[in-house]
Design a protein around this motif. Structure first.
Motif, PDB file in Angstrom:
ATOM      1  N   LEU A  92      39.059  45.997  25.615  1.00 53.08           N
ATOM      2  CA  LEU A  92      39.843  47.055  26.257  1.00 53.08           C
ATOM      3  C   LEU A  92      39.578  48.334  25.464  1.00 53.08           C
ATOM      4  CD1 LEU A  92      43.617  46.832  27.311  1.00 53.08           C
ATOM      5  CD2 LEU A  92      42.402  48.945  26.846  1.00 53.08           C
ATOM      6  N   VAL A 133      38.318  48.296  30.905  1.00 50.51           N
ATOM      7  CA  VAL A 133      37.871  47.035  30.326  1.00 50.51           C
ATOM      8  C   VAL A 133      36.351  46.964  30.423  1.00 50.51           C
ATOM      9  CG1 VAL A 133      37.941  44.527  30.465  1.00 50.51           C
ATOM     10  CG2 VAL A 133      40.020  45.851  30.871  1.00 50.51           C
ATOM     11  N   PRO A 177      37.353  41.366  32.713  1.00 50.74           N
ATOM     12  CA  PRO A 177      38.723  41.750  32.345  1.00 50.74           C
ATOM     13  C   PRO A 177      39.681  40.572  32.269  1.00 50.74           C
ATOM     14  CG  PRO A 177      38.390  42.165  34.660  1.00 50.74           C
ATOM     15  CD  PRO A 177      37.076  41.641  34.128  1.00 50.74           C
ATOM     16  N   ASP A 186      45.279  42.745  30.679  1.00 57.57           N
ATOM     17  CA  ASP A 186      44.769  44.080  30.370  1.00 57.57           C
ATOM     18  C   ASP A 186      44.797  44.975  31.608  1.00 57.57           C
ATOM     19  OD1 ASP A 186      44.295  43.261  27.789  1.00 57.57           O
ATOM     20  OD2 ASP A 186      42.147  42.928  28.078  1.00 57.57           O
ATOM     21  N   SER A 196      46.949  50.599  25.862  1.00 48.80           N
ATOM     22  CA  SER A 196      46.312  51.391  26.905  1.00 48.80           C
ATOM     23  C   SER A 196      46.852  52.811  26.862  1.00 48.80           C
ATOM     24  CB  SER A 196      46.583  50.762  28.278  1.00 48.80           C
ATOM     25  OG  SER A 196      46.066  51.567  29.320  1.00 48.80           O
TER      26      SER A 196
END
Length: 255
Positions: free
Chosen positions: A96, A117, A121, A125, A235
């Protein structure tokens, strides 16, 4: 000091926004299994050179940084979520990656971030990235004349909390103009109806960032990279926007 920009100045900021968006598009497209983080930094550096732009990062040395940053883009991988210092790391399947980039064009700055990603993935995520993107959209939607900073903060937090993510408020959004970071600070959690009134001409970066299972972070030995305290992934999404009498203008909108 909080500065309001004229409509003409906001127009002058558009080239910086377009350039920052183009660099994030290019570096995210180049991010693949087997690509080194230093290659992504070199790509961004070359785009800066060709455009005659200026890096906001390479000489950046705030109080929380151990030394001048020395690179031109932030590359945060997996449990790193902010200020990832590019280093000799080759991307692997399932990583990620968060890319954060700011630059100055003709004296005006824009700042933006994206997470993706690399390769195959994980569902967790994708959910985390989607939540961060939707939180950014919610924050932008709340960035309207007549609202306050707290309305942006609460809109972001509502999206995160609905998905069960906790929120760190040490780092958040900020004013943007002639420099990368200015007033006001925009935390990713807050109370609606509180804080600075939003007025036309206010240019800000809104940047939700969430970690999968914690809101605690620590600084990597490199003196810059911020990682989750429990090793969970993070993220980050960000846009520079201008508040108007109507809809906000997203200066760093990507195609």
């Amino acid at each position: 000091m909080i500065e309001l920009r004229t409509p003409a100045e906001i127009e002058e900021m558009r080239p910086a926004g377009r350039f920052v968006a183009s660099v994030l598009e290019a570096t995210s497209a180049a991010a693949a299994v087997g690509v080194n983080l230093l290659e992504l930094d070199a790509l961004a550096h070359e785009m800066i050179r060709k455009a005659g732009a200026e890096s906001c990062y390479i000489d950046y040395h705030p109080s929380f940084g151990a030394s001048p940053f020395g690179k031109v883009i932030c590359t945060s991988v997996n449990d790193a979520v902010l200020h990832g210092l590019p280093h000799d790391y080759t991307l692997r399947d399932g990583d990620l990656l968060s890319l954060d980039f700011a630059a100055s064009v003709n004296g005006w700055v824009a700042d933006s971030a994206i997470s993706l990603v690399v390769g195959t993935p994980r569902e967790e995520d994708l959910r985390l990235i989607d939540t961060t993107r939707r939180a950014l959209d919610a924050g932008i939607a709340a960035a309207r004349t007549g609202n306050r900073i707290g309305d942006i903060s609460r809109a972001i937090a509502d999206v995160a909390k609905a998905e069960g993510y906790s929120i760190n408020t040490d780092f958040g959004g900020h004013g943007v103009g002639r420099t990368m970071h200015g007033d006001p600070h925009i935390p990713n959690n807050g109370r609606p109806g509180r804080g600075l009134p939003l007025k036309p001409g206010l240019v800000i970066a809104i940047e939700p960032w969430f970690l999968e299972t914690t809101d605690r972070i620590f600084t990597d030995p490199d003196g810059w990279t911020l990682r989750s305290a429990d090793g969970s992934r993070g993220s980050h999404s960000e846009h520079t926007i201008a508040i108007t009498d109507g809809d906000p203008i997203v200066l760093t909108q990507r195609s």
